[in-house]
Write a protein that holds these residues in place. Sequence first.
Motif, mmCIF file in Angstrom:
data_model
loop_
_atom_site.group_PDB
_atom_site.id
_atom_site.type_symbol
_atom_site.label_atom_id
_atom_site.label_comp_id
_atom_site.label_asym_id
_atom_site.label_seq_id
_atom_site.Cartn_x
_atom_site.Cartn_y
_atom_site.Cartn_z
ATOM 1 N N CYS A 88 0.841 -1.197 0.000
ATOM 2 C CA CYS A 88 0.000 0.000 0.000
ATOM 3 C C CYS A 88 0.876 1.247 0.000
ATOM 4 N N THR A 89 0.272 2.343 -0.388
ATOM 5 C CA THR A 89 0.973 3.615 -0.267
ATOM 6 C C THR A 89 1.026 3.999 1.213
ATOM 7 N N ARG A 90 1.808 4.992 1.503
ATOM 8 C CA ARG A 90 1.859 5.491 2.873
ATOM 9 C C ARG A 90 0.480 6.043 3.258
ATOM 10 N N ARG A 91 0.146 5.910 4.542
ATOM 11 C CA ARG A 91 -1.108 6.417 5.119
ATOM 12 C C ARG A 91 -2.353 5.727 4.548
ATOM 13 N N ALA A 92 -2.177 4.510 4.053
ATOM 14 C CA ALA A 92 -3.313 3.791 3.451
ATOM 15 C C ALA A 92 -4.053 2.901 4.445
ATOM 16 N N GLY A 93 -3.537 2.738 5.660
ATOM 17 C CA GLY A 93 -4.229 1.936 6.664
ATOM 18 C C GLY A 93 -3.808 0.486 6.732
ATOM 19 N N SER A 97 -1.182 -0.845 8.451
ATOM 20 C CA SER A 97 -0.841 -1.236 9.826
ATOM 21 C C SER A 97 -2.095 -1.367 10.686
ATOM 22 N N SER A 98 -3.033 -0.417 10.559
ATOM 23 C CA SER A 98 -4.259 -0.519 11.355
ATOM 24 C C SER A 98 -5.074 -1.743 10.931
ATOM 25 N N THR A 107 5.368 -0.609 1.924
ATOM 26 C CA THR A 107 5.359 0.190 0.706
ATOM 27 C C THR A 107 6.619 -0.158 -0.055
ATOM 28 N N THR A 146 -4.354 1.987 -2.251
ATOM 29 C CA THR A 146 -3.692 3.268 -2.013
ATOM 30 C C THR A 146 -4.453 4.032 -0.932
ATOM 31 N N ALA A 147 -3.880 5.125 -0.495
ATOM 32 C CA ALA A 147 -4.517 5.974 0.510
ATOM 33 C C ALA A 147 -5.823 6.573 -0.013
#
Length: 194
Positions: free
Chosen positions: A31-36, A38-39, A164, A192-193
């Motif tokens: 995924c792109t950064r800040r795409a969720g 890890s959550s 990423t 993606t985010a």
Amino acid sequence: KVDVMEVIKNSSFEKQMNYINDSARFRSMKCTRRAGKSSGDVLDNFRIAELYPNSKMVYGALTLDSAEEIAWDLYLEFADQMKISIKENKSKRTITWPNGSRVRFFGLDSSVKQMRKLLGQKLRKASIDEAGSLTVNMKKVCFQMIMPALSDLRPRSWLTLLGTCENIPNTFFESVTEGKELTVPWSRHEWTAY
């Protein structure tokens, strides 16, 4: 009592739920950064902890500090939403559920001796975050250290690589997420985010 599975469903979006509901033993998230990503993985660990009490899980990243920076607060946030009184042990780098399930944080920059001590156990799940940024021999880490620790609890044990893709050519993560790593069947998730 709060329905953990309902909170997971309400706290995630479709791509995360596709990952969480994926029963494949070997999964990846690119995924792109800040795409969720890890959550989504942390929510999956709550699902596993709920379904399989006394589960041992590990959550790793490039360093122990980065693993904790990425996910520690996510565990606390979701536990609060689910009304689960998890116990934090900063010195042991663990978070423990009331039902005995536990996640231990680790860094892939640890010595080989430390890695063997951590991973030489019966694990329900192992997650490696920042997998696209790692330059260690990930194939060796996965096949020689992590997968044997998952073998006792088959078929209900999982390994997830999430990250990423970086400008590091020919990484194991790249091979997995592009479908070129065929040693085991990897289920691939990508978004993606946006």
